[in-house]
Design an enzyme around this catalytic site. Sequence first.
Site, PDB file in Angstrom:
ATOM      1  N   SER A 128       0.773  -1.253  -0.459  1.00 27.94           N
ATOM      2  CA  SER A 128      -0.807   0.374   0.130  1.00 27.94           C
ATOM      3  C   SER A 128       1.271   1.278   0.167  1.00 27.94           C
ATOM      4  O   SER A 128       2.419   1.139   0.007  1.00 27.94           O
ATOM      5  CB  SER A 128      -0.712  -0.036   1.391  1.00 27.94           C
ATOM      6  N   LYS A 182      -4.718  -6.500   3.151  1.00 30.21           N
ATOM      7  CA  LYS A 182      -4.712  -5.144   2.402  1.00 30.21           C
ATOM      8  C   LYS A 182      -6.631  -5.345   2.103  1.00 30.21           C
ATOM      9  O   LYS A 182      -6.196  -3.954   1.569  1.00 30.21           O
ATOM     10  CB  LYS A 182      -3.438  -6.197   1.135  1.00 30.21           C
ATOM     11  N   HIS A 185      -7.627  -3.376   4.565  1.00 28.63           N
ATOM     12  CA  HIS A 185      -7.650  -1.664   4.614  1.00 28.63           C
ATOM     13  C   HIS A 185      -8.026  -1.221   3.626  1.00 28.63           C
ATOM     14  O   HIS A 185      -8.373   0.382   3.761  1.00 28.63           O
ATOM     15  CB  HIS A 185      -5.424  -2.233   4.792  1.00 28.63           C
ATOM     16  N   ASN A 186      -8.138  -1.252   2.511  1.00 29.54           N
ATOM     17  CA  ASN A 186      -8.407  -1.045   1.277  1.00 29.54           C
ATOM     18  C   ASN A 186     -10.321  -0.253   1.521  1.00 29.54           C
ATOM     19  O   ASN A 186     -10.836   1.033   1.708  1.00 29.54           O
ATOM     20  CB  ASN A 186      -8.664  -1.721  -0.399  1.00 29.54           C
ATOM     21  N   GLU A 189      -9.985   2.316   3.923  1.00 31.40           N
ATOM     22  CA  GLU A 189      -9.780   3.206   3.269  1.00 31.40           C
ATOM     23  C   GLU A 189     -10.962   3.881   2.929  1.00 31.40           C
ATOM     24  O   GLU A 189     -11.421   5.276   3.101  1.00 31.40           O
ATOM     25  CB  GLU A 189      -8.737   3.387   2.145  1.00 31.40           C
TER      26      GLU A 189
HETATM   27  P1  NDP Z   1      -0.718  -2.463 -14.230  1.00 34.59           P
HETATM   28  O1  NDP Z   1      -1.678  -2.912 -13.633  1.00 34.59           O
HETATM   29  O2  NDP Z   1      -0.947  -1.227 -14.591  1.00 34.59           O
HETATM   30  O3  NDP Z   1       0.097  -3.394 -14.982  1.00 34.59           O
HETATM   31  C1  NDP Z   1       0.724  -3.312 -15.988  1.00 34.59           C
HETATM   32  C2  NDP Z   1       2.313  -4.167 -15.862  1.00 34.59           C
HETATM   33  O4  NDP Z   1       1.659  -5.705 -16.048  1.00 34.59           O
HETATM   34  C3  NDP Z   1       3.070  -3.781 -17.224  1.00 34.59           C
HETATM   35  O5  NDP Z   1       4.504  -4.156 -16.471  1.00 34.59           O
HETATM   36  C4  NDP Z   1       2.857  -5.036 -18.028  1.00 34.59           C
HETATM   37  O6  NDP Z   1       3.399  -5.350 -18.988  1.00 34.59           O
HETATM   38  C5  NDP Z   1       2.184  -6.120 -17.217  1.00 34.59           C
HETATM   39  N1  NDP Z   1       0.862  -7.134 -17.831  1.00 34.59           N
HETATM   40  C6  NDP Z   1      -0.147  -6.471 -18.059  1.00 34.59           C
HETATM   41  N2  NDP Z   1      -0.027  -7.980 -18.575  1.00 34.59           N
HETATM   42  C7  NDP Z   1       0.239  -9.243 -19.031  1.00 34.59           C
HETATM   43  C8  NDP Z   1       0.843 -10.290 -19.273  1.00 34.59           C
HETATM   44  N3  NDP Z   1      -0.435 -10.995 -19.775  1.00 34.59           N
HETATM   45  N4  NDP Z   1       2.096 -10.784 -19.035  1.00 34.59           N
HETATM   46  C9  NDP Z   1       3.107 -10.299 -18.443  1.00 34.59           C
HETATM   47  N5  NDP Z   1       2.710  -8.414 -17.958  1.00 34.59           N
HETATM   48  C10 NDP Z   1       1.751  -8.261 -18.021  1.00 34.59           C
HETATM   49  O7  NDP Z   1       0.718  -2.080 -13.465  1.00 34.59           O
HETATM   50  P2  NDP Z   1       0.905  -0.767 -11.796  1.00 34.59           P
HETATM   51  O8  NDP Z   1       1.998  -1.009 -11.839  1.00 34.59           O
HETATM   52  O9  NDP Z   1      -0.387   0.255 -11.789  1.00 34.59           O
HETATM   53  O10 NDP Z   1       0.241  -2.125 -10.571  1.00 34.59           O
HETATM   54  C11 NDP Z   1       1.025  -3.534 -10.952  1.00 34.59           C
HETATM   55  C12 NDP Z   1       0.255  -3.886  -9.434  1.00 34.59           C
HETATM   56  O11 NDP Z   1       0.497  -3.147  -8.468  1.00 34.59           O
HETATM   57  C13 NDP Z   1      -1.238  -4.101 -10.464  1.00 34.59           C
HETATM   58  O12 NDP Z   1      -1.171  -5.540  -9.291  1.00 34.59           O
HETATM   59  C14 NDP Z   1      -1.924  -3.243  -9.427  1.00 34.59           C
HETATM   60  O13 NDP Z   1      -3.138  -3.727  -8.869  1.00 34.59           O
HETATM   61  C15 NDP Z   1      -0.982  -3.647  -8.070  1.00 34.59           C
HETATM   62  N6  NDP Z   1      -0.677  -2.091  -7.027  1.00 34.59           N
HETATM   63  C16 NDP Z   1      -1.083  -0.946  -7.670  1.00 34.59           C
HETATM   64  C17 NDP Z   1      -0.871   0.386  -7.036  1.00 34.59           C
HETATM   65  C18 NDP Z   1      -0.903   1.839  -7.922  1.00 34.59           C
HETATM   66  O14 NDP Z   1      -1.274   2.549  -7.206  1.00 34.59           O
HETATM   67  N7  NDP Z   1      -1.018   1.699  -8.964  1.00 34.59           N
HETATM   68  C19 NDP Z   1      -1.089   0.305  -5.448  1.00 34.59           C
HETATM   69  C20 NDP Z   1      -0.675  -1.403  -4.596  1.00 34.59           C
HETATM   70  C21 NDP Z   1      -0.751  -2.385  -5.877  1.00 34.59           C
HETATM   71  P3  NDP Z   1       3.836  -5.060 -19.915  1.00 34.59           P
HETATM   72  O15 NDP Z   1       4.594  -3.509 -20.008  1.00 34.59           O
HETATM   73  O16 NDP Z   1       4.737  -5.748 -22.018  1.00 34.59           O
HETATM   74  O17 NDP Z   1       2.576  -4.476 -20.931  1.00 34.59           O
END
Ligand code: NDP
Length: 478
Positions: A128, A182, A185-186, A189
Site C-alpha cells: 500500500s 490489504k 485496509h482498502n 480507506e
Molecule cells: P498495471 O496494473 O498497469 O500493470 C502493467 C504491468 O503488467 C506491465 O508491466 C505489463 O507489461 C504487465 N502485464 C500486463 N499483462 C501481462 C501479461 N499477460 N503478461 C505479462 N505481463 C503483463 O501496473 P501498476 O504498476 O499500476 O500495478 C502493478 C500491480 O500492483 C497491479 O496488480 C496493481 O493492482 C498493484 N498495485 C498498484 C498500486 C497503484 O497505486 N498503482 C498500489 C498497490 C498495488 P507490459 O509493459 O509488457 O504491458
Amino acid sequence: AVADIGVTGLAVMGSNLARNLARNGYTVALHNRSWSKTAALLEAHGSDGEFVASESVADFVASLKRPRTVLIMVKAGAATDAVIEELTQHLEPGDIIVDGGNAHFPDTIRREKDLSARGFHFVGTGVSGGEEGALNGPAIMPGGTREAYDTLGPMLEKISAHVDGVPCCTYIGPDGAGHYVKMVHNGIEYADMQLIAEAYDLLRTALGLSAAEIGEIFADWNTGDLESYLIEITATVLAHTDAETGKAFVDVVADQAEQKGTGRWTVQSALDLGVPITGIAEATFARALSGSVPQREAARAADLAAATAGWDVPDRDAFIEDVRRALYASKVVAYSQGFDQIAAASAEHGWDVDRGACARIWRGGCIIRARFLNRITEAYERDANLPLLIADEYFASAVSNGVESWRRVVSQAALNGVPVPAFASSLAYYDGVRAEHLPAALIQAQRDFFGAHTYHRVDKDGVFHTEWSADRSETQQS
Ligand code: NDP
C-alpha cells in the site's frame, strides 16, 4: 547469479519497488514482458543501484541467487497467472514467488495451494502507498509460509516505511492472509474517505463556508486525534484553486466517485462471514450512488420533496467541534468493524492474524496512516483477543465522549437533507451493539411463524417452536 531479488512487471509500481530495493543496497534483477519498460527504467534510473536486466524469463531467473526470489508486479488477474506459469518453467522447488499486485484473496489461496504442491513458496503480499510509497517506503503485508518470510522478510522490512524505527512490514499469516488484510485496509480507506467527505459536506452546507475555509479546519484537525494522511491531503485539496476557472478545485471535479474493486471485495467477504461492516459498506454504496447518473437525474426531474427544517447553528465553533467529534467516533467504529472482519476471516481460514501488528504496520507508508493506529496497537497489546475494539478502555471513552455530538450532527443532517450514510450507520451500529435488547426477538418470532425456524428463550435453555397455525402451543425441539 548475482541478484538478491528479481522484479518482473516494471510499470509504475514494479519499477519503483525495484528502485527502492536497489537504493537499499540489493542487487535487483529486472524483467518486463516488453523490453521498452525495462529500457526506460535503466535509462532514467539505472544509477539508483545495482540492476541486472534481462529480456528473457530464462536469463532473468538465471541471474538470481538461490533460493531465488521473484516479485511479480503485473496487472492483477489472468496476467498474474500467466506470469507465474512462465516463471515456474524456470524456477526450482524452494524458490519464492511473490505476488505484490492487488490480487483478490481467493486467487491467492488458490495459487498458494497449487504452487506449494509443486514445491514452490508463494507469498501473496499487499503493498500500500501507491507509486510514491513503492519508491520511498510502502506498508507491506506479506502472507505465505514462515520459511519464505525468513528469506524475504528482511528485504521487505528494509524497503518498507518506518515509524519510530519500526518497519511497516510484518508477517501476516498463511496463504491469502496478506492480501486479505490489504483488502480490508482498502475497505477502511473507503470508510475514512466517505466520513471525511460527509464532514466537509456538513460544514459547507450548515455554515456556508468556502472550500478553502474548510481546508483550514481540516488542517487544524490534523494537529489532534484525527492526525492522518487523509486529513492532511483533504486540507491540501480543499485549499487548491483551479487554475483555469479560479474556482475551488473541488467544485470543478465531477461528483462521481469511482472504484477499482477492493471496497466491493471487502463488503462481499463481510457478507459471507456475517460481519457487520456498515461503515465500509455505506462508503462503497455512497460511491455507487454518486455514479448512479440516470437515477440521480430521474430523482431530480421528479422534484422529490426536501421538506428540510433549516439549520439551527447558534454557535459556529461548537458545531465544528460536534462534526469533529462525530467524525472521530464514526472513524473509530469503521476501524473497529474492519478489525472484526479481519478476526472473523482469520478464524475462518486459520490464519492467526495479529490485529495489533496490522495497526502497527499501517502507521506509515499506506493511505490510512494515522496517529490513532498506535492506540489500536495498544488496545490489542492489552488484550490480543479483544472481542470489540470500541470496548477497549481508550476507545470506549473516545467514542462515549463524542456521542452527544454524534447525535446532534446526525439528527441535524437528517433534518436538513444532507446525506451522511457513514456517520448515521456508524451511530446506528454503536447503538445496536451496545443495546441491551434488540428487536431481533421479533424477527426471530416472525421466522418461526412463517418458516418454523424455531427460537431460543430468554428464560430457559433449549430450542422451541410455536404451533402458530394450530393452538399456538409451544413445543421444545430436540
Ligand atoms: P498495471 O496494473 O498497469 O500493470 C502493467 C504491468 O503488467 C506491465 O508491466 C505489463 O507489461 C504487465 N502485464 C500486463 N499483462 C501481462 C501479461 N499477460 N503478461 C505479462 N505481463 C503483463 O501496473 P501498476 O504498476 O499500476 O500495478 C502493478 C500491480 O500492483 C497491479 O496488480 C496493481 O493492482 C498493484 N498495485 C498498484 C498500486 C497503484 O497505486 N498503482 C498500489 C498497490 C498495488 P507490459 O509493459 O509488457 O504491458
